[in-house]
Design a protein around this motif. Structure first.
Motif, PDB file in Angstrom:
ATOM      1  N   ILE A 260      47.224  43.512  40.901  1.00 53.39           N
ATOM      2  CA  ILE A 260      46.050  43.082  41.672  1.00 53.39           C
ATOM      3  C   ILE A 260      45.438  41.884  40.944  1.00 53.39           C
ATOM      4  O   ILE A 260      44.385  41.982  40.313  1.00 53.39           O
ATOM      5  N   PRO A 261      46.110  40.742  41.027  1.00 50.08           N
ATOM      6  CA  PRO A 261      45.626  39.556  40.305  1.00 50.08           C
ATOM      7  C   PRO A 261      44.464  38.886  41.038  1.00 50.08           C
ATOM      8  O   PRO A 261      44.189  39.181  42.207  1.00 50.08           O
ATOM      9  N   LYS A 262      43.808  37.977  40.324  1.00 55.68           N
ATOM     10  CA  LYS A 262      42.770  37.150  40.939  1.00 55.68           C
ATOM     11  C   LYS A 262      43.435  35.930  41.582  1.00 55.68           C
ATOM     12  O   LYS A 262      44.390  35.385  41.052  1.00 55.68           O
ATOM     13  N   ASP A 263      42.871  35.496  42.710  1.00 54.43           N
ATOM     14  CA  ASP A 263      43.373  34.274  43.326  1.00 54.43           C
ATOM     15  C   ASP A 263      42.635  33.067  42.758  1.00 54.43           C
ATOM     16  O   ASP A 263      41.831  33.207  41.825  1.00 54.43           O
ATOM     17  N   GLU A 264      42.894  31.892  43.321  1.00 53.56           N
ATOM     18  CA  GLU A 264      42.283  30.665  42.806  1.00 53.56           C
ATOM     19  C   GLU A 264      40.762  30.637  42.951  1.00 53.56           C
ATOM     20  O   GLU A 264      40.085  29.858  42.294  1.00 53.56           O
ATOM     21  N   HIS A 265      40.221  31.521  43.799  1.00 52.74           N
ATOM     22  CA  HIS A 265      38.766  31.591  43.993  1.00 52.74           C
ATOM     23  C   HIS A 265      38.123  32.690  43.142  1.00 52.74           C
ATOM     24  O   HIS A 265      36.939  32.972  43.278  1.00 52.74           O
ATOM     25  N   GLY A 266      38.921  33.333  42.312  1.00 55.79           N
ATOM     26  CA  GLY A 266      38.401  34.387  41.446  1.00 55.79           C
ATOM     27  C   GLY A 266      38.259  35.739  42.118  1.00 55.79           C
ATOM     28  O   GLY A 266      37.638  36.651  41.577  1.00 55.79           O
TER      29      GLY A 266
END
Length: 194
Positions: free
Chosen positions: A144-150
């Motif tokens: 469950i990673p963070k995307d470019e928007h956090g």
């Protein structure tokens, strides 16, 4: 029918909240009514003092009572579910989950805490008289990673497992018809040759 989504994370934006949001999306797609219960929004003092008369505690317990099924999401800390969730579950009556189907979800830093679902959370849910506890979904931080928007987003592997879990919740737990597969065939129409 009503499904209650219980957020057991002390943080508003967390990986376990992302799991719960993904379940909510799947329920909305199937047009299934659900409500949310973020435990962190309840009165901390009422939770810690077990103040059953506090309005937020009464409302939360009523939400559990009226739900047909419950989805519980928690981060795993030190091989156990969150303290916030524990304090809330301690407030439920001994039969607080009687007759309900429960889907447990958890997130943790590594695969080593996967068994917290079965060895820490499941016994508590069983002690609250849950009718049916479905196999849980555990996700690591990497899943469950963070995307470019956090913002956290559920990876493909976990998304597939959540699809299966929500389908099991609806078909096994709530006895809704499956959305995929063959249509039921009445026995009178079954033909066989010998």
């Amino acid at each position: 029918m009503s499904i209650l989504l219980i957020a057991g994370s002390p943080s508003e934006h967390s990986r376990s909240a992302a799991l719960l949001d993904a379940v909510a999306e799947r329920l909305a797609q199937r047009q299934v009514h659900f409500s949310r219960l973020p435990i962190r929004d309840l009165s901390p003092q009422a939770l810690l003092l077990a103040d059953f008369n506090h309005a937020s505690v009464r409302r939360a317990i009523a939400q559990v009572e009226t739900a047909r099924a419950v989805v519980v999401a928690t981060p795993v800390y030190k091989a156990a579910y969150s303290g916030v969730l524990k304090v809330f579950l301690d407030l439920l009556p001994q039969t607080g989950l009687k007759g309900k189907t429960v889907l447990p979800l958890a997130t943790g830093g590594s695969p080593h805490h996967m068994l917290a679902l079965d060895y820490a959370l499941r016994p508590v849910l069983q002690s609250l008289s849950a009718r049916h506890i479905l196999p849980g979904v555990y996700a690591t931080d990497a899943q469950i990673p963070k995307d470019e928007h956090g913002k956290y987003h559920v990876g493909d592997e976990i998304a597939t497992r959540l699809d299966d879990a929500v389908n099991a919740l609806l078909t096994e737990g709530l006895r809704m018809p499956p959305t995929a597969g063959f249509a039921p065939v009445p026995f009178s129409q079954v033909r066989c040759s010998v």
